[in-house]
Design a protein around this motif. Structure first.
Motif, PDB file in Angstrom:
ATOM      1  N   ALA A 103       8.564 -11.957  -7.012  1.00 32.44           N
ATOM      2  CA  ALA A 103       8.269 -10.537  -7.210  1.00 32.44           C
ATOM      3  C   ALA A 103       6.989 -10.446  -8.036  1.00 32.44           C
ATOM      4  CB  ALA A 103       9.421  -9.828  -7.925  1.00 32.44           C
ATOM      5  N   ASN A 104       6.406  -9.235  -8.086  1.00 31.42           N
ATOM      6  CA  ASN A 104       5.213  -8.984  -8.922  1.00 31.42           C
ATOM      7  C   ASN A 104       4.138 -10.047  -8.715  1.00 31.42           C
ATOM      8  OD1 ASN A 104       6.364  -6.650 -10.454  1.00 31.42           O
ATOM      9  ND2 ASN A 104       7.809  -8.235 -11.105  1.00 31.42           N
ATOM     10  N   PHE A 105       3.823 -10.310  -7.454  1.00 30.54           N
ATOM     11  CA  PHE A 105       2.969 -11.441  -7.108  1.00 30.54           C
ATOM     12  C   PHE A 105       1.560 -11.319  -7.697  1.00 30.54           C
ATOM     13  CE2 PHE A 105       5.949 -10.792  -3.508  1.00 30.54           C
ATOM     14  CZ  PHE A 105       6.725 -11.912  -3.723  1.00 30.54           C
ATOM     15  N   MET A 106       1.043 -10.109  -7.805  1.00 34.26           N
ATOM     16  CA  MET A 106      -0.311  -9.935  -8.304  1.00 34.26           C
ATOM     17  C   MET A 106      -0.418 -10.154  -9.812  1.00 34.26           C
ATOM     18  SD  MET A 106      -1.971  -9.442  -5.579  1.00 34.26           S
ATOM     19  CE  MET A 106      -3.572  -8.980  -6.235  1.00 34.26           C
TER      20      MET A 106
ATOM     21  N   ALA B  28      -8.243  -4.197 -11.663  1.00 35.38           N
ATOM     22  CA  ALA B  28      -7.937  -4.618 -13.026  1.00 35.38           C
ATOM     23  C   ALA B  28      -6.527  -5.185 -13.086  1.00 35.38           C
ATOM     24  CB  ALA B  28      -8.068  -3.430 -13.975  1.00 35.38           C
ATOM     25  N   THR B  29      -6.327  -6.139 -13.980  1.00 38.13           N
ATOM     26  CA  THR B  29      -5.010  -6.748 -14.145  1.00 38.13           C
ATOM     27  C   THR B  29      -4.175  -5.883 -15.078  1.00 38.13           C
ATOM     28  OG1 THR B  29      -5.956  -8.954 -13.849  1.00 38.13           O
ATOM     29  CG2 THR B  29      -3.785  -8.832 -14.851  1.00 38.13           C
ATOM     30  N   ASN B  30      -3.327  -5.069 -14.497  1.00 35.25           N
ATOM     31  CA  ASN B  30      -2.396  -4.250 -15.264  1.00 35.25           C
ATOM     32  C   ASN B  30      -1.168  -4.003 -14.406  1.00 35.25           C
ATOM     33  OD1 ASN B  30      -2.942  -1.971 -13.543  1.00 35.25           O
ATOM     34  ND2 ASN B  30      -4.783  -1.553 -14.766  1.00 35.25           N
ATOM     35  N   LEU B  31      -0.233  -3.236 -14.925  1.00 33.27           N
ATOM     36  CA  LEU B  31       1.036  -3.057 -14.227  1.00 33.27           C
ATOM     37  C   LEU B  31       0.961  -2.099 -13.048  1.00 33.27           C
ATOM     38  CD1 LEU B  31       3.465  -2.884 -17.296  1.00 33.27           C
ATOM     39  CD2 LEU B  31       3.244  -4.758 -15.659  1.00 33.27           C
ATOM     40  N   ASN B  32      -0.140  -1.382 -12.887  1.00 34.71           N
ATOM     41  CA  ASN B  32      -0.212  -0.361 -11.856  1.00 34.71           C
ATOM     42  C   ASN B  32      -1.214  -0.661 -10.747  1.00 34.71           C
ATOM     43  OD1 ASN B  32       0.243   2.508 -10.828  1.00 34.71           O
ATOM     44  ND2 ASN B  32      -1.965   2.500 -11.210  1.00 34.71           N
ATOM     45  N   ASP B  33      -2.459  -0.993 -11.095  1.00 39.38           N
ATOM     46  CA  ASP B  33      -3.558  -0.951 -10.136  1.00 39.38           C
ATOM     47  C   ASP B  33      -3.462  -1.950  -8.984  1.00 39.38           C
ATOM     48  OD1 ASP B  33      -4.407   1.020 -11.785  1.00 39.38           O
ATOM     49  OD2 ASP B  33      -6.176  -0.022 -12.549  1.00 39.38           O
TER      50      ASP B  33
ATOM     51  N   GLN C 240      -0.905  -3.224  -7.470  1.00 36.28           N
ATOM     52  CA  GLN C 240       0.110  -2.795  -6.518  1.00 36.28           C
ATOM     53  C   GLN C 240      -0.311  -1.504  -5.824  1.00 36.28           C
ATOM     54  OE1 GLN C 240       2.547  -5.010  -6.360  1.00 36.28           O
ATOM     55  NE2 GLN C 240       3.910  -4.075  -4.865  1.00 36.28           N
ATOM     56  N   ALA C 241      -0.914  -0.573  -6.572  1.00 37.82           N
ATOM     57  CA  ALA C 241      -1.341   0.688  -5.963  1.00 37.82           C
ATOM     58  C   ALA C 241      -2.409   0.445  -4.902  1.00 37.82           C
ATOM     59  CB  ALA C 241      -1.862   1.629  -7.050  1.00 37.82           C
ATOM     60  N   PHE C 242      -3.353  -0.434  -5.183  1.00 30.83           N
ATOM     61  CA  PHE C 242      -4.425  -0.750  -4.244  1.00 30.83           C
ATOM     62  C   PHE C 242      -3.865  -1.269  -2.927  1.00 30.83           C
ATOM     63  CE2 PHE C 242      -7.551  -4.326  -3.147  1.00 30.83           C
ATOM     64  CZ  PHE C 242      -8.349  -3.524  -2.351  1.00 30.83           C
ATOM     65  N   LEU C 243      -3.036  -2.288  -2.999  1.00 33.04           N
ATOM     66  CA  LEU C 243      -2.540  -2.931  -1.781  1.00 33.04           C
ATOM     67  C   LEU C 243      -1.435  -2.116  -1.106  1.00 33.04           C
ATOM     68  CD1 LEU C 243      -2.621  -6.591  -3.105  1.00 33.04           C
ATOM     69  CD2 LEU C 243      -4.236  -5.514  -1.535  1.00 33.04           C
ATOM     70  N   ASN C 244      -0.577  -1.470  -1.902  1.00 32.96           N
ATOM     71  CA  ASN C 244       0.469  -0.624  -1.318  1.00 32.96           C
ATOM     72  C   ASN C 244      -0.116   0.538  -0.537  1.00 32.96           C
ATOM     73  OD1 ASN C 244       2.411  -2.214  -2.495  1.00 32.96           O
ATOM     74  ND2 ASN C 244       3.286  -0.609  -3.782  1.00 32.96           N
TER      75      ASN C 244
ATOM     76  N   HIS D  37      -2.445 -13.140  -3.085  1.00 34.78           N
ATOM     77  CA  HIS D  37      -2.494 -12.235  -1.934  1.00 34.78           C
ATOM     78  C   HIS D  37      -1.660 -12.769  -0.777  1.00 34.78           C
ATOM     79  CE1 HIS D  37      -6.324 -11.126  -4.050  1.00 34.78           C
ATOM     80  NE2 HIS D  37      -5.832  -9.926  -3.816  1.00 34.78           N
ATOM     81  N   PHE D  38      -1.637 -14.082  -0.618  1.00 36.22           N
ATOM     82  CA  PHE D  38      -0.770 -14.673   0.401  1.00 36.22           C
ATOM     83  C   PHE D  38       0.685 -14.264   0.121  1.00 36.22           C
ATOM     84  CE2 PHE D  38      -4.522 -17.090   1.062  1.00 36.22           C
ATOM     85  CZ  PHE D  38      -4.414 -17.806   2.246  1.00 36.22           C
ATOM     86  N   LEU D  39       1.095 -14.384  -1.162  1.00 41.87           N
ATOM     87  CA  LEU D  39       2.458 -14.022  -1.533  1.00 41.87           C
ATOM     88  C   LEU D  39       2.681 -12.515  -1.366  1.00 41.87           C
ATOM     89  CD1 LEU D  39       2.877 -16.166  -4.792  1.00 41.87           C
ATOM     90  CD2 LEU D  39       3.269 -16.844  -2.437  1.00 41.87           C
ATOM     91  N   GLN D  40       1.700 -11.723  -1.757  1.00 37.34           N
ATOM     92  CA  GLN D  40       1.814 -10.270  -1.673  1.00 37.34           C
ATOM     93  C   GLN D  40       1.973  -9.786  -0.233  1.00 37.34           C
ATOM     94  OE1 GLN D  40       1.949  -8.321  -4.338  1.00 37.34           O
ATOM     95  NE2 GLN D  40       1.850  -6.284  -3.398  1.00 37.34           N
TER      96      GLN D  40
END
Length: 709
Positions: A172-175, A394-399, A401-405, A427-430
């Motif tokens: 989970a939380n691959f990024m 940026a490496t944070n809890l939101n961006d 996932q928001a970008f790729l989702n 990204h492979f995992l994501q």
């Protein structure tokens, strides 16, 4: 191990935990799975997983007293499981769980923050695991493989000389996930240390997969990943780019930022389409690389003179190249399009309109608008490039996932598939979270021999995760590159100049309608090669894939020289053929019968390609379409069985009136057609090879034949 011995082992292990724990009273919770794997958790914080095959033990200590320990049973997308749950207090109140599956060698660790707290004390942190093993991981752009370093955002594979393996990876939380080997040798799986605090309800998961066979362990792990995320793994013909030959204009292609001035850019590409059509091999689609939209300070298709040309100014067709817009070009081309995307330029007007994270847009409004426009303009595949840096949020809890989702969701709404390019291991995992991320680039620009190793090892990572590997562009004159791209079971895309398209080579890969005849799975190194490469032996590469006709598997093996050693040894049993097999050298046209359990050896001075077919009850090895690299691929041989007679159904493309089939038989076989016709049977008594011509039946699309001894 008997049930009595297993229980004795658990009792002894619990006693050991008691001895080394603080003086306070220690209790334990344990279970043994139907497969014989056992899990033990003590109230002192110690935990242990003992696998049955191979007989390996893993363990660690949370370092805190545990409460509310309980055993549960349940079922998720992976299968039925048993699980020990518990709570404890670290920097915050947390709960944990260790889950094993009844019929799969998979362990799932869960770590949940019951209240907000600091990102510390990751779980699991394995202090006990098998030592003195070789290892493989991935890092950096295109997920480059290494047997020396350990990439923090990669799955970690460990293996011994017999192929016994285990893999540890985030689930989970691959990024944001990070796996680290600590100074004391322990392995910790958690969240990137740049994230200081984790909120209430935050949950991280980690997989531990244990198995026999390196490729088999990869497959078990990869299917657990996609099953847990609920991804529908795309078929190798799931969309037009996967199913048909394409033309690419990316770096390494003839018309990358280049065109015939007399024709213009669009005129040049229309002429490319016509050139393929005249050869009788229609294109399925055309990819437009970063030249198609304005970029950089100049806001032009050429972009800035210096550096990397700049980022996206606006994601629209440059009007100097496309006076009628992208839709007008698509209507004239009459082919589906693929479009490339960079990052957002510092001068782009988008920065004032949409929410940004570094150089990418996270705003769902942007992604919905872009996807709607692309669908209207005839685009069926969107390629997000530069994911390694410039298009990394940026490496944070939101961006992240928001970008790729938001990208995946918007593209899915409009029926557009996605290819990741310059991806990092994360990204492979994501990709396991998105049904429409169907392909991923696994080698650097312009596919060449120097990139073959990285292509094969990254294909192992991609293929296990249900995303099809893609080589970069090459020319149809490059026979070996075309072969490897075909064996990838993914995209086959060429970038030839007009007037230099090699029809003969292309017809080894595709039918007359441009449909790719491919294997079922990506070509990957065989197990022995991981072991040899980990030792740095520089032996020839041997990679394989297969076609499976209801358990009747034929294998395709590519071998090439990488050093002074030239001997290649193939053992059909190690591929999966338990009985006799016939090994056919595609380029020399010669073959050999290999007895059950025996090996075939050859000398490879450059590169060799073998088709390994089973010899079934008929005593015959059917090799399929003599002209195709993947001679038994399902786009040509749709059904195949051997019950004492070989029965095959053969598919024809429009315009194909005859095909040549071939195989091995100890004596001249008898060929008959239940549908269609067969003629010109030729049998060579010296080689025992036969061939014949087959034509379709009245429907012009198929023939059904029987080959009898």
């Amino acid at each position: 191990m008997s049930r009595t011995l297993r229980l004795l082992f658990v009792a002894l292990l619990l006693a050991l935990f008691v001895l080394v724990s603080p003086p306070s009273f220690v209790t334990g919770v344990t279970f043994t799975s139907p497969a014989g794997d056992s899990v033990l958790v003590t109230s002192g914080g110690a935990y242990s997983i003992r696998a049955q095959s191979p007989a390996w033990t893993f363990g660690g200590n949370i370092g805190k007293s545990l409460a509310n320990m309980a055993v549960h049973a349940g079922k998720d997308h992976i299968g039925s499981y048993q699980e020990i749950t518990f709570t404890y207090q670290a920097s915050a109140a947390r709960s944990g769980a260790i889950r094993t599956y009844d019929s799969k060698p998979v362990v799932l660790f869960t770590d949940t923050y019951l209240s907000a707290g600091s990102n510390s004390n990751p779980f699991p942190r394995l202090t006990q695991y098998p030592l003195h093993l070789q290892h493989l991981s991935y890092s950096g752009t295109f997920a480059h493989y290494s047997f020396r370093t350990m990439g923090y955002d990669s799955p970690w594979l460990f293996f011994d000389t017999r192929g016994n393996s285990f893999m540890l990876s985030p689930a989970a939380n691959f990024m944001l996930a990070s796996t680290q080997r600590e100074p004391d040798g322990s392995i910790a799986s958690g969240i990137n240390a740049t994230i200081p605090l984790l909120p209430q309800g935050f949950t991280q998961r980690t997989f531990l997969v244990i198995g026999s066979g390196i490729n088999a362990t990869f497959e078990t792990w990869g299917h657990a990943m996609t099953d847990l995320q609920g991804k529908d793994r795309p078929a190798n013909d799931a969309n037009i780019p996967l199913d048909f030959l394409g033309y690419w204009t990316d770096a390494g292609a003839t018309y990358y930022y280049s065109f015939d001035p007399a024709k213009g850019y669009t005129g040049t590409l229309l002429a490319v389409r016509d050139a393929f059509h005249r050869l009788g091999i229609p294109l399925g689609y055309m990819e437009l690389d970063s030249w198609w939209y304005p970029k950089g300070l100049s806001a032009s298709w050429q972009g800035d003179i210096l550096g990397d040309k700049g980022g996206i100014y606006t994601y629209t067709a440059d009007p100097t190249l496309f006076p009628r817009g992208l839709k007008g070009f698509h209507q004239k081309l009459s082919l589906p399009l693929g479009t490339h995307a960079r990052w957002i330029d510092p001068l782009s007007p988008y920065r004032a309109e949409y929410s940004m994270s570094r150089n990418i847009i996270t705003d769902v409004r942007y992604w919905n608008a872009i996807a709607a426009n692309l669908e209207n303009e005839g685009v069926i595949i969107y390629e997000q490039d530069w994911l390694n840096d410039n298009a990394l949020p940026a490496t944070n809890l939101n961006d992240p996932q928001a970008f790729l989702n938001n990208m995946a969701s918007a593209m899915a709404t409009y029926g557009i598939s996605i290819q990741y390019c310059m991806a990092l291991p994360r990204h492979f995992l994501q990709s396991t979270e998105y049904n429409n991320v169907t392909t991923i680039r696994v080698s650097n620009d312009h596919f060449t021999r120097a990139r073959w190793d990285e292509f094969l090892y990254a294909s192992r990572l991609a293929g296990s995760l249900g995303v099809w590997p893609s080589s970069d562009v090459f020319m149809s004159t490059e026979k070996y590159n075309l072969l490897l791209a075909t064996l990838s079971a993914g995209i086959v895309g060429v970038g030839d100049p007009i007037g230099n398209i090699n029809k003969r080579n292309l017809l080894h890969s595709v039918r007359a309608d441009g449909m790719i005849v491919k294997p079922d799975t990506p070509v990957v190194p065989v197990d022995d090669l991981y072991i040899q490469d980990a030792k740095g032996l520089h032996s020839p590469m041997v990679a394989a894939t297969y076609t499976d006709h209801d358990g009747m598997k034929a294998y395709y093996v590519f071998a090439y020289r990488r050093g002074k050693q030239t001997t290649v040894t193939l053992k059909p049993t190690s591929l999966g053929i338990t009985g006799k097999a016939y090994v056919y050298n595609f380029f020399t046209g010669r073959g050999t019968v290999v007895a059950a359990g025996s090996a075939y050896s050859d000398r490879v001075t450059d590169a060799s390609y073998y088709i390994v077919a089973p010899i079934g009850p008929s005593g015959i090895a059917f090799l399929g379409d003599k002209g195709k690299f993947v001679s038994l691929g399902k786009k040509r041989i749709t059904q195949l069985r051997d019950d004492g007679n070989i029965e095959a159904t053969i598919a024809f493309a429009r315009g194909e009136t005859t095909l040549k089939m071939h195989g091995y038989a100890p004596s001249m076989p008898v060929i008959a057609a239940a549908q269609g016709t067969v003629r010109s049977l030729v049998y060579h008594s010296s080689t025992h090879l036969f061939s014949f011509i087959v034509s379709p039946g009245n429907d012009s699309s198929s023939a059904v034949i029987t080959i009898s001894p």
